[in-house]
Design an enzyme around this catalytic site. Sequence first.
Site, PDB file in Angstrom:
ATOM      1  N   SER A  57      14.709  21.914 -15.922  1.00  0.00           N
ATOM      2  CA  SER A  57      13.517  22.715 -16.162  1.00  0.00           C
ATOM      3  C   SER A  57      13.940  24.023 -16.790  1.00  0.00           C
ATOM      4  O   SER A  57      15.004  24.558 -16.496  1.00  0.00           O
ATOM      5  CB  SER A  57      12.810  22.965 -14.829  1.00  0.00           C
ATOM      6  OG  SER A  57      12.015  24.130 -14.910  1.00  0.00           O
ATOM      7  N   GLU A  59       9.469   8.827 -16.712  1.00  0.00           N
ATOM      8  CA  GLU A  59       8.105   9.301 -16.980  1.00  0.00           C
ATOM      9  C   GLU A  59       7.668   8.978 -18.409  1.00  0.00           C
ATOM     10  O   GLU A  59       6.525   8.578 -18.662  1.00  0.00           O
ATOM     11  CB  GLU A  59       8.006  10.802 -16.724  1.00  0.00           C
ATOM     12  CG  GLU A  59       8.089  11.130 -15.239  1.00  0.00           C
ATOM     13  CD  GLU A  59       8.145  12.634 -14.947  1.00  0.00           C
ATOM     14  OE1 GLU A  59       8.044  12.980 -13.779  1.00  0.00           O
ATOM     15  OE2 GLU A  59       8.291  13.435 -15.890  1.00  0.00           O
ATOM     16  N   LYS A  69      15.855  22.108 -10.593  1.00  0.00           N
ATOM     17  CA  LYS A  69      15.204  20.849 -10.973  1.00  0.00           C
ATOM     18  C   LYS A  69      16.109  19.874 -11.709  1.00  0.00           C
ATOM     19  O   LYS A  69      16.931  20.266 -12.544  1.00  0.00           O
ATOM     20  CB  LYS A  69      14.016  21.147 -11.888  1.00  0.00           C
ATOM     21  CG  LYS A  69      12.852  21.718 -11.143  1.00  0.00           C
ATOM     22  CD  LYS A  69      12.059  20.636 -10.457  1.00  0.00           C
ATOM     23  CE  LYS A  69      10.608  21.020 -10.441  1.00  0.00           C
ATOM     24  NZ  LYS A  69       9.748  19.907 -10.331  1.00  0.00           N
ATOM     25  N   HIS A  77       0.833  -1.225   0.000  1.00  0.00           N
ATOM     26  CA  HIS A  77       0.000   0.000   0.000  1.00  0.00           C
ATOM     27  C   HIS A  77       0.861   1.266   0.000  1.00  0.00           C
ATOM     28  O   HIS A  77       0.444   2.306   0.504  1.00  0.00           O
ATOM     29  CB  HIS A  77      -0.938   0.041   1.204  1.00  0.00           C
ATOM     30  CG  HIS A  77      -1.680  -1.230   1.448  1.00  0.00           C
ATOM     31  ND1 HIS A  77      -2.877  -1.527   0.859  1.00  0.00           N
ATOM     32  CD2 HIS A  77      -1.359  -2.314   2.200  1.00  0.00           C
ATOM     33  CE1 HIS A  77      -3.289  -2.727   1.259  1.00  0.00           C
ATOM     34  NE2 HIS A  77      -2.375  -3.233   2.067  1.00  0.00           N
TER      35      HIS A  77
END
Length: 457
Positions: free
Chosen positions: A277, A290, A283, A156
């Site tokens: 970024s 992704e 970043k 979980h």
Amino acid sequence: MAQLWGGRFTKETDQLVYNFNASIGFDQKFFRQDVQGSIAHVTMLAKQGILTEQERDDIIAGLQGIVKDVEAGTLKITEEYEDIHSFVEANLIDRIGDAGKKLHTGRSRNDQVALDMKLYVRDEIGQLDQLVKHLLETLNRIMEENLHTYMPGFTHLQKAQPITLAHHMGAYFEMFRRDRERLADIARRMNLCPLGSGALAGTTYPLDREYSAELLNFDGATRNSMDSVADRDYVIELLSALSTIMMHLSRFSEEVIIWNSNEYQFVEIDDAYSTGSSIMPQKKNPDIAELVRGKTGRVYGALISILTTMKGLPLAYNKDMQEDKELTFDAIDTVKGCLALFDGMLATMKFRSDVMENSAKHGFTNATDAADYLVNHGVPFRDAHGIVGQLVLYCLEKGISLDQMSLEEYQKISPVFQDDIYNAISIRTCVEKRTTKGAPGVMEAAVAENRRYLMEN
Ligand code: ARG
């Protein structure tokens, strides 16, 4: 418009119809397989006395010349041909004249395209298999290097019990090992040659289909000529296996993204595999993970698409089946790209063992072991579960972990606890004592078994 047909027509094909119908834009992808199939076909025709040896040799030389010129860039595969089969045949006739017109004897584009697609898929399965194998090698290396890198295992997405990084990577090893087995299974089942099935009902020429099959390294010829030209099961099976590979890669990507987050910091993705970024200078984004996760959708889409295309088709060949190509090619290329990039990202990723171990220590991953300690001292498991629940509550209130409690504090909750509780709940003990088959304590043996598997397969 260069077409292989036209005798029974009195009008030119409408240009839009021609464009809509044409497949050269994508079926040129199996140009080499098309030629390979034709060479086998004429070799068989000559053996059967249907072509002379001279005709066979001229055709083969012509076909090889076409491949050479296309590879050299002096001959372009252009949209003026309807499909790759027309391109090859028209060029052959240009080159060698009348003998070229005999190439298509005893053959239809229906068995030809079925063959080309099979040859292409079979070749690609070999490449996909090697990419998955390489990923397995990377995984086993990481396992070997991290037999004692402790981390929390989750259920979980909540810390559950301590494991090792080797154990976690070992789970992915199993998944991708099954993926290889699926690919091998498909390659085995599809390995019957459709060539010689004609349009649907075989031919009246005395073809030796088993001989053609042998020339092309198939296990034999297909058993029913209707099925031969109507079957795309192997495409569906491949897309299903590719979808499963993507599902595995996507789950793995999701974990990499979580582990790479500021909150976790379990891993650091190498600079070469991350991106920045345009606005936020701090970043470093996990774009590769992704994108792999994102591309899963288009591979699933290909599977659903071909299943839907096939579901209403009467036997045997229908033009609908031309739709199998673009999506299969795209799915294969997508999965190959994802496998290679994910592998590279994983191989260069830094695992922060200090952070992982610290995380395992905080979060009561050893609570089950504290309960097991009580059970080993005669307390029934259900009671032990309740007692440890109280310990956890106590720790939560004080903001400490189980190993930070004093013995007096332990004994206030249960007098069964003795000094050896600290060893019993140390992360190392929790992991090393789990020695049932497949558990984190036996990963050294798993690494050895993995290595054996990789050597033999
Ligand atoms: N481009 C076609 C395909 O991909 C080749 C087979 C054409 N056969 C036919 N009967 N029109 O399916």
